[in-house]
Structure formats: C-alpha cells, structure tokens
Design an enzyme around this catalytic site. Structure first.
Site, short mmCIF file in Angstrom:
data_model
loop_
_atom_site.label_atom_id
_atom_site.label_comp_id
_atom_site.label_asym_id
_atom_site.label_seq_id
_atom_site.Cartn_x
_atom_site.Cartn_y
_atom_site.Cartn_z
N GLU A 1 -6.28 -11.52 3.92
CA GLU A 1 -8.01 -11.74 4.51
C GLU A 1 -8.66 -12.93 2.96
O GLU A 1 -9.58 -12.86 2.99
CB GLU A 1 -7.33 -10.07 3.39
N ALA B 1 -12.38 6.40 -2.04
CA ALA B 1 -11.72 5.71 -1.73
C ALA B 1 -11.82 4.03 -1.56
O ALA B 1 -11.78 3.97 -1.03
CB ALA B 1 -10.85 6.36 -0.35
N GLY C 1 -11.13 -6.19 -2.40
CA GLY C 1 -10.91 -5.53 -3.94
C GLY C 1 -11.23 -6.42 -5.39
O GLY C 1 -11.74 -7.68 -4.71
#
Length: 386
Positions: A243, A133, A367
């Site tokens: 973030e 994940a 990300g």
C-alpha cells in the site's frame, strides 16, 4: 484503449501512455468539479474496468492485468496527475481491496468477488482505523466479532474508510479469533447490521469519500473470513507494505501536475517586460520542483522494481521511506507552485491550491510520517530484526 496482457504484455511506457490518455480525456476535465462538489465519480469505474486497470496485480487467469507493483504505481501516478482524489479512490479499490483479496482469498472468494470489482460494477474499500485506533491500529482496535454458529457477529465502528460511503465490497479488520487476535473479513454493503455513515467533509481529497462504518450485531458468515481466523495482522502488515509503495504514485502525480502548471505559466506571465521564467529566482524554484519530482520518482521506481510480492522479504522501512520522501516533497512542490502563480495561486479557480490540499493527506494517511520515521529508525538500529 484496453491494456493488453499476456505474452505480448504492454510495456511500462505504453501503459503510462494509455492511462495518461484516458486520464486527460476522462478525468482531468472533471477534476475541478469533482473537488468543488465533493462528488465521487462512480461513473468512472466501469470505464477504468474497460481499460483493464482495476486489478493490475491480479493474475490474467482471474481477469486481472497480471502486472507488477511498479506498473500499479505508475497507474496511480498518472491518474493522480489528473485528479489526486480519483487517484486515492482508485488505489483504495485496486490495491487495498482488490490486491489483498486476490492475494489472500480462497478460490471461491476470488471467483465470487473479483469479477464485479475488476469490471467496475462494484467499488472496493478497506477499513482498519478507528476513532481511537489510528497510529496504534492493532493495539487500540475495539471493533470486535464474536464467534457464533456458522459465523461471527460484529459490533463496533471503523473510521476514515476511503470509498466507504460508496463501497460494495470492503475488507475489514476486527478483533476476533481468540486471545484478542485480529481477523480480516470481507463485508458486503447489503449485510444486515452494517451501515456506512455519510461522507465526512474534508479539507482535501474531495470526491474521494471517507466515512465511519458501523456494525450493530452484523452477522458475518464463515466464508467471509479472509485468510485464517486470528491471522489478520499478517494480512494487514503485508498489505501495508505494498500500500505505501503503490500510494507513492499519488504524491508523484501531484508533483507532476504542479510542474505541468507552473512551467507554462512561468513562460507566459510577464513582469518588468520579461517572462517571469527568465528570472534566476524563478528558474531556481522550477529547478527545485523538477528535482523533487524526478528524485522521488526514481527512488520509488527502483524500490517498486525490486519489490517482493510474496511478502517473504521485510520491506516496511523501504516502502515507508518512499512515501515519506514523496509526500513531503509533494507538499513543498505544491507550495512552490502557488508561489510561482503569486496572487492567482491563492484563488480557488486555480488548481494549484487543490494540489496542496490533496498533497497534505499523504503525510497522514497509510501511517503518518512520524510513524514512517519510527519504522525506518527502528530498522536502522536493528530493533525490527528478529
């Protein structure tokens, strides 16, 4: 020097100066050893606590500095300028853990966990990714907590947890709360059934420890739920917006460090009887490095100055754009710094190689840049508007 707060709050440039002085004195002389030995500098945390920067966005009434996202970004920038790995661990502590706990915790939770995190007695972390994940962090999440009397029992693993091996307090997202929803929990190191695995040996960001977390019938009391049961996605997504923006200070700091190294070398290094900085090709490289640094800094500062800390405004595309741009420019600038040094840039005793290894993580962490481009593209085509 402690950062002053309250009515006579420190100015942005005075804050920068205080953090830069601290970083040059306490961090920069140890940066090479931290990288070489892959050693987390826990001894720095009480000193950062004394500087009053471990909770920049925490209200002053709760022991924080009461500052904004822009100030937080600048602190990350100046620490990262001295050591990107220390900057990464600092941001994981101050933003991912402390900021989220301050925003979403109950009064009892804040009173319990914030003081030692703000003083530097404790180290904080956050865990959301798993081995399967990563970019699909919510859809592929398998770590699960089941409801029992008085709390929850957690089983599963988390991966890529910055500060994980050394953290005392961690915010952990798990599948819990019914219908496959996600819940955020506050986990303490000494909880039975919870183990932080040994750190992973990484290419860069050495000294900022990363590990797998293992939950084996770990009992989590009800008062460790952060926010509402099943409300973890809201906490997670709001946290990601700040973030990405705060972490943008990392690649900006790396670019500043690259310019700090390359410009003096171009003045001092002679070839063909002249400083190499007198040659047009070299001046062009330095100019491009400078433009990348200043444009990334100006963009991030503008976005940070207008950031909505309440989360009422959707800001994912803008904050993603800041980190996308700064991270890619940082890799380019680090590569150019190596080129300026020539052969000396390719040896490990020179810091420019460390800058490149550290910069690359920012195109992957929080990300990937591919995901950031997807967020921005969806925003531009209206797919995120509901």
């Amino acid at each position: 020097m402690a950062v002053e707060t309250g009515p006579d709050a420190i100015s942005l440039e005075d804050l920068r100066g205080a953090v830069r002085d601290f970083a040059e004195r306490e961090i920069a002389p140890n940066a090479a050893a931290i990288d070489r030995d892959d050693a987390f500098p826990r001894w720095l945390w009480p000193r950062l606590g004394a500087l009053e920067v471990l909770g920049p966005t925490v209200p002053t009434a709760e022991g924080g500095a009461g500052l904004g996202v822009l100030e937080h970004l600048v602190i990350v920038e100046e620490i990262s300028r001295a050591s990107a790995s220390v900057g990464m661990s600092y941001a994981a502590h101050s933003n991912l853990c402390v900021h989220n706990l301050s925003r979403n915790g109950t009064r009892e939770q804040r009173e319990r966990w914030l003081p030692p995190l703000l003083s530097g007695e404790h180290v904080g972390a956050l865990a959301m990714s798993e081995a399967d994940a990563g970019s699909d962090v919510v859809g592929s999440m398998r770590c699960r907590a089941e409801r029992v009397d008085g709390g929850w029992v957690a089983n599963g693993t988390k991966m890529w947890t910055t500060n994980g091996p050394d953290a005392d307090v961690l915010i952990v997202y798990m599948r819990a709360g019914g219908e496959g929803r996600v819940t955020a929990f506050v986990i303490e190191r000494e909880m039975e059934g919870f183990v932080a695995s040994p750190k992973i040996d990484k290419l860069g960001m050495r000294g900022s420890p990363t590990c797998e977390l293992v939950f084996d019938d770990c009992h989590i009391p009800d008062d460790h739920v952060l926010g509402q049961p099943g409300g973890g996605v809201r906490v997670l997504m709001q946290g990601l917006e700040s973030e990405r923006l705060v972490l943008t200070g990392g690649p900006i700091g790396i670019m500043a460090a690259a310019v700090d190294l390359a410009v003096p070398y171009a003045r001092e290094r002679h070839q063909f009887g002249k400083p190499i900085g007198s040659f047009g090709l070299m001046q062009g490289k330095l100019a491009d490095m400078y433009v990348s640094l200043e444009s990334a800094r100006a963009y991030a500062y503008r976005v940070a100055a207008g950031f909505d800390p309440t989360g009422a405004t959707r800001q994912s595309a803008t904050t993603a754009a800041c980190l996308l741009y700064a991270s890619e420019r940082a890799v380019e600038v680090a590569l150019e710094a190596i080129q300026v040094f020539g052969g000396m840039g390719y040896v490990n005793e020179n810091a420019v190689g460390r800058l490149l290894r550290d910069a690359k993580l920012y195109t992957i962490g929080a990300g990937t840049n591919e995901i950031r481009r997807m967020l921005i593209g969806r925003h531009l085509t209206g797919e995120l508007e509901e």
